[in-house]
Design a protein around this motif. Structure first.
Motif, PDB file in Angstrom:
ATOM      1  N   THR A 180       0.844  -1.185   0.000  1.00  0.00           N
ATOM      2  CA  THR A 180       0.000   0.000   0.000  1.00  0.00           C
ATOM      3  C   THR A 180       0.879   1.234   0.000  1.00  0.00           C
ATOM      4  O   THR A 180       1.971   1.232   0.540  1.00  0.00           O
ATOM      5  CB  THR A 180      -0.906   0.046   1.248  1.00  0.00           C
ATOM      6  OG1 THR A 180      -0.094  -0.108   2.412  1.00  0.00           O
ATOM      7  CG2 THR A 180      -1.947  -1.051   1.211  1.00  0.00           C
ATOM      8  N   HIS A 187       0.246   7.472   3.035  1.00  0.00           N
ATOM      9  CA  HIS A 187      -0.757   8.531   2.959  1.00  0.00           C
ATOM     10  C   HIS A 187      -0.200   9.791   3.588  1.00  0.00           C
ATOM     11  O   HIS A 187       0.502   9.747   4.585  1.00  0.00           O
ATOM     12  CB  HIS A 187      -2.039   8.111   3.695  1.00  0.00           C
ATOM     13  CG  HIS A 187      -2.707   6.919   3.091  1.00  0.00           C
ATOM     14  ND1 HIS A 187      -3.379   6.978   1.895  1.00  0.00           N
ATOM     15  CD2 HIS A 187      -2.792   5.634   3.504  1.00  0.00           C
ATOM     16  CE1 HIS A 187      -3.868   5.783   1.606  1.00  0.00           C
ATOM     17  NE2 HIS A 187      -3.516   4.960   2.563  1.00  0.00           N
ATOM     18  N   GLN A 236      -9.585  11.149   6.083  1.00  0.00           N
ATOM     19  CA  GLN A 236     -10.141   9.816   6.253  1.00  0.00           C
ATOM     20  C   GLN A 236     -10.736   9.636   7.648  1.00  0.00           C
ATOM     21  O   GLN A 236     -11.805   9.050   7.809  1.00  0.00           O
ATOM     22  CB  GLN A 236      -9.065   8.769   5.994  1.00  0.00           C
ATOM     23  CG  GLN A 236      -8.659   8.644   4.541  1.00  0.00           C
ATOM     24  CD  GLN A 236      -7.420   7.809   4.352  1.00  0.00           C
ATOM     25  OE1 GLN A 236      -6.623   7.634   5.260  1.00  0.00           O
ATOM     26  NE2 GLN A 236      -7.245   7.293   3.153  1.00  0.00           N
ATOM     27  N   GLU A 268      -6.485  -3.700  -6.371  1.00  0.00           N
ATOM     28  CA  GLU A 268      -7.617  -3.155  -7.121  1.00  0.00           C
ATOM     29  C   GLU A 268      -8.905  -3.090  -6.291  1.00  0.00           C
ATOM     30  O   GLU A 268      -9.857  -2.392  -6.669  1.00  0.00           O
ATOM     31  CB  GLU A 268      -7.864  -3.967  -8.398  1.00  0.00           C
ATOM     32  CG  GLU A 268      -8.220  -5.431  -8.177  1.00  0.00           C
ATOM     33  CD  GLU A 268      -7.002  -6.344  -8.230  1.00  0.00           C
ATOM     34  OE1 GLU A 268      -7.162  -7.518  -8.628  1.00  0.00           O
ATOM     35  OE2 GLU A 268      -5.902  -5.877  -7.870  1.00  0.00           O
ATOM     36  N   THR A 327      -9.624   0.748  -3.337  1.00  0.00           N
ATOM     37  CA  THR A 327     -10.321   2.017  -3.546  1.00  0.00           C
ATOM     38  C   THR A 327     -11.824   1.880  -3.316  1.00  0.00           C
ATOM     39  O   THR A 327     -12.448   2.716  -2.648  1.00  0.00           O
ATOM     40  CB  THR A 327     -10.048   2.546  -4.961  1.00  0.00           C
ATOM     41  OG1 THR A 327      -8.640   2.754  -5.117  1.00  0.00           O
ATOM     42  CG2 THR A 327     -10.780   3.861  -5.194  1.00  0.00           C
ATOM     43  N   ASP A 345     -12.629   1.306   0.488  1.00  0.00           N
ATOM     44  CA  ASP A 345     -12.480   2.536   1.259  1.00  0.00           C
ATOM     45  C   ASP A 345     -13.571   3.550   0.932  1.00  0.00           C
ATOM     46  O   ASP A 345     -14.062   4.265   1.817  1.00  0.00           O
ATOM     47  CB  ASP A 345     -11.109   3.167   0.997  1.00  0.00           C
ATOM     48  CG  ASP A 345      -9.969   2.401   1.647  1.00  0.00           C
ATOM     49  OD1 ASP A 345     -10.245   1.576   2.542  1.00  0.00           O
ATOM     50  OD2 ASP A 345      -8.814   2.637   1.265  1.00  0.00           O
ATOM     51  N   ALA A 346     -13.965   3.611  -0.338  1.00  0.00           N
ATOM     52  CA  ALA A 346     -14.977   4.585  -0.751  1.00  0.00           C
ATOM     53  C   ALA A 346     -16.318   4.317  -0.061  1.00  0.00           C
ATOM     54  O   ALA A 346     -17.003   5.250   0.374  1.00  0.00           O
ATOM     55  CB  ALA A 346     -15.155   4.556  -2.260  1.00  0.00           C
ATOM     56  N   SER A 378      -9.557   2.976   5.607  1.00  0.00           N
ATOM     57  CA  SER A 378      -8.238   3.063   4.983  1.00  0.00           C
ATOM     58  C   SER A 378      -7.627   1.668   5.094  1.00  0.00           C
ATOM     59  O   SER A 378      -6.711   1.429   5.881  1.00  0.00           O
ATOM     60  CB  SER A 378      -7.366   4.104   5.691  1.00  0.00           C
ATOM     61  OG  SER A 378      -6.080   4.145   5.109  1.00  0.00           O
TER      62      SER A 378
END
Length: 310
Positions: free
Chosen positions: A9, A12, A20, A201, A204, A207-208, A213
């Motif tokens: 990962t 951030h 977040q 993949e 995202t 997390d959305a 996170s």
């Protein structure tokens, strides 16, 4: 212990992390009514995945039975975690429950293992509910809510163990686990159940939707090592949690049928079904794993309170 076979990962930025955390706080606070609708009424209310058996269950049953299955599966996951962690020996004395939500796990540890549990949340509206649920469960003297960011747990706190049931995925692990290294006594324990990213993949989308996170298992292990914790238990329960998504989708579809045609909640639940279908694929695809980890506090360095193991 060997390394996990997991995807990497990216780091951030501080601004991203703060955003977040803010999103997660709003998400969990704003979803209170929905959480109680699906997982209530309590006194043990959980907000995490559940553990099912190997068989696919009929989803054409009444919504009440679907809800009962989901809540029972959440309790089954806590019972499995307690087994992996050897909770009778480990979760005694004083413990801190990180990201306690509505206190379901904290109440469980207090009821089943007679622990004094400091129930940490950063959502102020959860505090009176935790108090109310603990009183209803008869453990109000042993469940003690704390309103604080997990990175700012009071350093005056000194505990035998820290527990995080599917809450670290909402947090900056490095900072939180480092903080825990300062309050868990030498010889104490860090017990984590969480979802872990296996294939980038899927990160995202996960997390959305959940405002998380999500990280890899290696990320957790490395952060724990730097804080003075050594991994000694690791159990993969991904296969046993896959059915959760099927039952959760069935519950949402059944709930939609109880609502008026013009209810805004219908669209939210319809979106939930679509997202859950994706996560079901992620579980089948090996994109995300569910693991139960246990770490032992070993260092006697700067984080140590200078006490002998209990």
């Amino acid at each position: 212990m060997g390394r996990f076979q997991t995807a990497g990962t990216a780091a951030h930025s501080s601004a991203t992390i703060e955003a977040q955390i803010s999103d997660a706080q709003y998400h969990l606070g704003g979803k209170l009514a929905n959480i109680l609708d699906k997982y209530g009424p309590g006194p043990r209310v959980h907000y995490h995945i559940g553990l099912f058996g190997p068989d696919r269950l009929d989803t054409t049953v009444d919504i009440t039975l679907l809800k009962h299955r989901i809540v029972a599966a959440q309790e089954a996951l806590i019972a499995r975690a307690a087994q992996v962690w050897d909770a009778d020996a480990v979760l005694h004395g004083e413990i801190v429950d990180i990201g306690t939500g509505l206190g379901g796990g904290a109440i469980y540890w207090a009821q089943h293992h007679a622990a004094i549990v400091h129930a940490l949340t950063n959502v102020a509206s959860h505090i009176p509910l935790i108090d109310r649920f603990a009183a209803a469960a008869g453990v109000e003297g042993r469940v003690r809510p704390i309103l604080a960011d997990a990175r700012e747990i009071p350093t005056s706190l000194s505990v035998d163990a820290a527990v995080a049931m599917e809450s670290m995925c909402y947090m900056p692990r490095e900072d939180v686990i480092s903080r825990l290294g300062g309050i868990v006594r030498p010889g104490g324990w860090l017990c984590i159940q969480d979802v872990f990213l296996q294939r980038p993949e899927w990160g995202t989308a996960f997390d959305a939707y959940w405002k998380t996170s999500i990280g890899t298992a290696n990320e957790y292990v490395d952060a724990a090592r730097r804080a003075g914790f050594a991994l000694d238990r690791n159990e993969d329960v991904t296969a046993e949690t896959t059915e959760f998504w099927v039952q959760s989708m069935a519950w949402a579809e059944a709930r939609i049928m109880t609502l008026p045609p013009d209810a805004a909640e219908r669209e939210r639940l319809a979106q939930s079904v679509r997202w859950h279908a994706n996560f079901f694929r992620a579980w089948l695809d090996g994109g995300i794993q569910v693991r139960i980890l246990r770490f032992r506090k070993t260092d006697l360095g700067p984080h140590s309170h200078g006490r002998a193991p209990q």
